[in-house]
Design an enzyme around this catalytic site. Sequence first.
Site, short mmCIF file in Angstrom:
data_model
loop_
_atom_site.label_atom_id
_atom_site.label_comp_id
_atom_site.label_asym_id
_atom_site.label_seq_id
_atom_site.Cartn_x
_atom_site.Cartn_y
_atom_site.Cartn_z
N LYS A 75 -32.35 -14.91 24.08
CA LYS A 75 -33.43 -14.63 25.03
C LYS A 75 -33.05 -13.46 25.94
O LYS A 75 -33.85 -12.56 26.18
CB LYS A 75 -33.75 -15.89 25.86
CG LYS A 75 -34.49 -16.93 25.03
CD LYS A 75 -34.49 -18.32 25.64
CE LYS A 75 -35.04 -19.33 24.64
NZ LYS A 75 -34.90 -20.73 25.04
N GLN A 119 -33.06 -24.57 29.90
CA GLN A 119 -32.79 -24.82 28.48
C GLN A 119 -32.58 -26.32 28.25
O GLN A 119 -31.75 -26.95 28.89
CB GLN A 119 -31.55 -24.01 28.06
CG GLN A 119 -31.27 -24.04 26.57
CD GLN A 119 -32.32 -23.30 25.75
OE1 GLN A 119 -32.77 -22.23 26.09
NE2 GLN A 119 -32.71 -23.91 24.64
N ASP A 142 -42.29 -21.76 29.72
CA ASP A 142 -42.14 -22.66 28.57
C ASP A 142 -43.41 -23.52 28.39
O ASP A 142 -43.59 -24.16 27.36
CB ASP A 142 -40.95 -23.62 28.80
CG ASP A 142 -39.76 -23.28 27.92
OD1 ASP A 142 -39.92 -22.46 26.99
OD2 ASP A 142 -38.67 -23.84 28.16
#
Length: 319
Positions: A75, A119, A142
Amino acid sequence: MPRNVSACAKVINIKRGSLTVIMTADLILGKEISQQIYGELDARIDRLKKNGITPGLAVVLVGDDPASQTYVRMKGKMCQELGMHSDTIIMPETTTQEELLARVSELNENPDIHGFLIQLPLPKHIDEQAVINSIDPSKDVDCFHPFNVGRMLIGEPEFLPATPAGVQQLLIRSGVKTDGKHVVVVGRSNIVGKPMAAMMVQKAIGANSTVTVVHSRTEDIGSITRQADILIVAIGKAGFITPGMVKEGAVVIDVGTNHIPDPAAKKGTRLVGDVDENVKEKASAMTPVPGGVGPMTICMLMSNTVHAAERAYERKCSQ
Ligand SMILES: NC(=O)c1ccc[n+]([C@@H]2O[C@H](COP(=O)([O-])OP(=O)(O)OC[C@H]3O[C@@H](n4cnc5c(N)ncnc54)[C@H](OP(=O)(O)O)[C@@H]3O)[C@@H](O)[C@H]2O)c1
């Protein structure tokens, strides 16, 4: 034939003097389609930069799970390639929930960070949902915050979750007709299966489908997957979907990523999907693993971050 797919490969098999033509599926290549989207993002990032804004993404990693470390690195690298600002915040496995919530609070307030994510999975002692709930929904790239999940469900999304959004873009940009088609989603996780089903049922482009969801408690899964015009599989079981479970001519999207032993491979393992590779002889189009859904997930995360930065700019202008 769908657009944006690799040329149709036909395998000609000469069997005992007779000629058998075996159709193999067109490949829907996420690697190529993501490049197209990155090209569009470049232009949007340039526009933002001309207005003094560099889109910024932060990723918080708690612990030292090797797979998570790889995703986080990827990322950061992609942000760099796009000329975006990126922050990687690494916290030890022993981080308490209060410490993590404090970090989230800082990121919520940081004007240089337009989007951030934690994460997953988090260490067991941390309440994952409580942490997600503490993210400012306008920075929730997200799309895991209940506010954004709800907006998606009622057809007014601010963000779309990256993996299902990537799958939908693959369908749209490959010219696969979804309107009125029967989509069967295999798997019902909050990250892939459920939002995927919610997106495909919307009155929207790349959706308008009749949707069935199957999972580990479904009886006779094959009898349902064989009805699918579009089969989307996300369960994490290598080669689970066999040719006998697929209708002739179906479009098959394989979200699964599984590392299986392979003595011939350098690492001793190789990456395969949830769909048996022989399904290509039944399907009209199919995503490969690797190179299908995977590259789209990170691409849609970047797209969400650019969107978050654009919204932040709009809010600033309207003050
Ligand atoms: N390429 C990408 O970017 C990307 C992104 C995300 C995920 N993935 C991959 O996609 C796969 C799924 O991920 P996930 O996060 O959704 O996984 P998950 O949270 O483990 O959920 C798996 C789902 O599959 C269902 N399932 C498991 N075994 C099954 C069986 N034998 N028959 C029918 N359903 C079964 C489970 O049903 P129950 O709910 O009944 O337990 C569950 O709903 C994994 O391989 C993951 O690595 C890839």
